[in-house]
Scaffold this active site. Structure first.
Site, PDB file in Angstrom:
ATOM      1  N   ASP A 228       0.835  -1.204   0.000  1.00  0.00           N
ATOM      2  CA  ASP A 228       0.000   0.000   0.000  1.00  0.00           C
ATOM      3  C   ASP A 228       0.873   1.259   0.000  1.00  0.00           C
ATOM      4  O   ASP A 228       1.938   1.277   0.618  1.00  0.00           O
ATOM      5  CB  ASP A 228      -0.872  -0.038   1.268  1.00  0.00           C
ATOM      6  CG  ASP A 228      -1.855   1.115   1.337  1.00  0.00           C
ATOM      7  OD1 ASP A 228      -2.712   1.210   0.447  1.00  0.00           O
ATOM      8  OD2 ASP A 228      -1.747   1.935   2.285  1.00  0.00           O
ATOM      9  N   GLU A 265       1.191  -0.388  -5.023  1.00  0.00           N
ATOM     10  CA  GLU A 265       0.342   0.737  -5.390  1.00  0.00           C
ATOM     11  C   GLU A 265       1.205   1.996  -5.455  1.00  0.00           C
ATOM     12  O   GLU A 265       1.611   2.531  -4.429  1.00  0.00           O
ATOM     13  CB  GLU A 265      -0.758   0.939  -4.333  1.00  0.00           C
ATOM     14  CG  GLU A 265      -1.630   2.148  -4.626  1.00  0.00           C
ATOM     15  CD  GLU A 265      -2.389   2.664  -3.401  1.00  0.00           C
ATOM     16  OE1 GLU A 265      -3.501   3.176  -3.574  1.00  0.00           O
ATOM     17  OE2 GLU A 265      -1.854   2.571  -2.275  1.00  0.00           O
TER      18      GLU A 265
END
Ligand code: CA
Length: 517
Positions: A228, A265
């Site tokens: 993330d 990401e």
């Protein structure tokens, strides 16, 4: 040709109103080139009737995922956390009690592996929760052993003012420096005061992160991590150090598990994404997702393939072995159906493009049944609809849905029985892709058929040569196949009765035709 025709006659497989002709079920694809499925556990499947999705529920749906043709799952965070989304972790080693136990999770991993489904879990390493014991201790005690795990500044530090001035530039109006009550110090938190950033200048913190990776890869037996907020490890002006950190992380993880899979990401334009490929070999292709949605919405293929080639060529210069993690939507974006004004033909066209273009496609849960949803975030993460509400023992109820109910969406059980449903459309394209080396691994060469409503390209790998033609428009198109393409004379897949007769191509509205040399 005679021999091929015989094969053709005896192996016509009808799937869901879409014809896969001459499919040889050898399963050509091999993860990580196969299709992954992103699950928000809380909304997916409730096994015990408490209204929240859980690991046991998810385990009971592995056969559904296998049947869909999925080769891996990406599970959104499951660690203990005070928030419904769990992107602010309070214990990196635990499982949230709403979701189950570590024993449940181990069983899930075993059951997934038994079905040749890999397990990738979300790792939120940029920040933790302000309720994590590390932060609680560090905030109240300047001599805490965890003080150095976070980034501090004194209230009189001139850079605080610089950052406070920047707040107005942040679209979400987030304050990046937050004061600890009854203290002269502020902590850095890119995503808001409840998510303090971890300090990657601290060698001790880095060691702690490696320990977490080691635990999940060895004790829990997972296959990899979805990382993330990967570009926020250090503030923007230190991007090169963020990139270097991931190279370091990859090397450490490979010492633990040689074939560890990392997908990251980096939500930015592709030229800013590319430098991260050295440490994170798979990155989500946000630019391509936008380009596919634009092509579908405008019914024009103009810039889609140009964009695809440009990104691919640029990525190759950074890491020739990159994995292009393609997708249409994820848990941070409006759902596909809502992005195309609930036009099912356009949602189908989005799937057709995603599943025939190069890359390792990710499918967000519920997209295959046409779930709807627009921001705010909760409403793009609504409960999955397994069956009619009166029969649905697995539907979660933790949130009152705004977009998805029995009056707006046909639940999965009904769609599986309807050969023209979206889920069966997905299944037929996934089967086509999984059984084709050219679609899984092949190079893409754009083909100009002289009409911008058509998106045509060749996919070639070893001795398999395919010509894929999509009609993005609501109007049927009849054209002749170019002389230079006349070797593509065998239809292996079609939707809506599109066909090739001698040199004449018929492409129904919103349809796909796949030809083979
Ligand atoms: Ca439950």
């Amino acid at each position: 040709m005679q021999k091929l025709l015989i094969v053709l006659l005896f192996s016509v497989v009808f799937i869901s109103g879409t014809n896969i002709v001459n499919a040889q079920y050898t399963n050509a694809s091999k993860w990580p080139a196969g299709i992954s499925y992103e699950i928000f556990v809380q909304s997916f499947c409730d096994s015990d009737g408490d209204g929240k999705g859980d690991i046991k529920g998810m385990t009971s749906k592995l056969d559904y995922l296998k049947d869909l043709g999925i080769e891996a799952v990406w599970l959104m965070p499951m660690n203990p956390s005070p928030s419904y989304h769990k992107y602010d972790v309070t214990d990196y080693y635990g499982i949230h009690p709403d979701y189950g136990t570590t024993a449940d999770f181990k069983n899930f991993v075993n059951e997934a592996h038994r079905r040749n489904i890999k397990v990738v879990i979300d790792m939120v390493l940029n920040h933790c929760s302000n309720q994590h014991p590390w932060f609680v201790d560090a905030a109240k005690n300047e001599d805490s052993p965890y003080r150095d795990y976070f980034v501090w500044t004194h209230k009189d530090d001139p850079q605080v003012k610089v950052f406070v001035d920047k707040i107005n530039e942040d679209s979400r109006n987030r304050n990046r420096w937050n004061k600890v009550e009854e203290s002269d110090y502020l902590y850095y938190s890119y995503f808001g005061s409840h998510m303090p950033d971890l300090n990657y200048d601290s060698p001790k913190l880095r060691e702690e992160i490696f320990k977490i990776g080691h635990y999940w890869l060895t004790k829990m037996g997972i296959d990899g991590f979805r990382l993330d907020a990967a570009r926020h490890i250090f503030p923007e002006e230190r991007a090169k150090e963020s990139q270097a950190w991931w190279v370091y992380f990859l090397n450490e993880m490979q010492k633990i598990k040689k074939d560890v899979y990392l997908v990251g990401e980096v939500w930015a334009p592709f030229d800013q994404v590319a430098p991260y490929l050295k440490g994170i070999p798979a990155l989500f292709n946000f630019d391509l997702a936008s380009a596919i949605k634009k092509a579908v919405n405008e019914e024009q293929s103009d810039s889609l393939l140009i964009k695809q080639k440009k990104i691919e060529e640029y990525y190759t210069t950074v890491n020739p072995k990159f994995i292009d993690a393609t997708f249409l939507t994820n848990h941070d974006q409006d759902r596909m159906m809502s992005s195309v004004d609930n036009n099912i033909n356009k949602a189908k066209m989005g799937a057709a493009l995603l599943l025939t273009l190069p890359g390792s496609p990710y499918l967000y849960y519920g997209e295959e049944i046409g779930m709807r949803g627009k921001e705010p975030d909760e409403y793009i993460r609504e409960p999955f609809l397994w069956d009619d509400i009166k029969n649905d023992k697995n539907r979660t109820t933790w949130i009152k849905p705004l977009y998805n109910s029995d009056s707006t969406i046909e639940p999965l059980a009904k769609q599986l029985k309807d050969k023209n449903s979206l889920v069966n459309y997905y299944k037929s394209f996934i089967a086509l892709r999984n059984n084709s080396k050219a679609l899984t691994f092949g190079e893409l060469t754009p083909i100009d058929l002289g009409k911008s409503e058509l998106c045509a390209f060749q996919r070639n790998f070893e001795d398999e040569n395919l010509l894929v033609i999509h009609n993005l428009s609501q109007t049927a198109i009849n054209i002749s196949l170019l002389e230079s393409l006349k070797e593509y004379d065998m239809v292996i897949f079609e939707t809506k009765g599109s066909n090739l007769k001698k040199n004449a191509l018929h492409l129904a509205s919103y349809s796909t035709l796949v030809l083979k040399k």
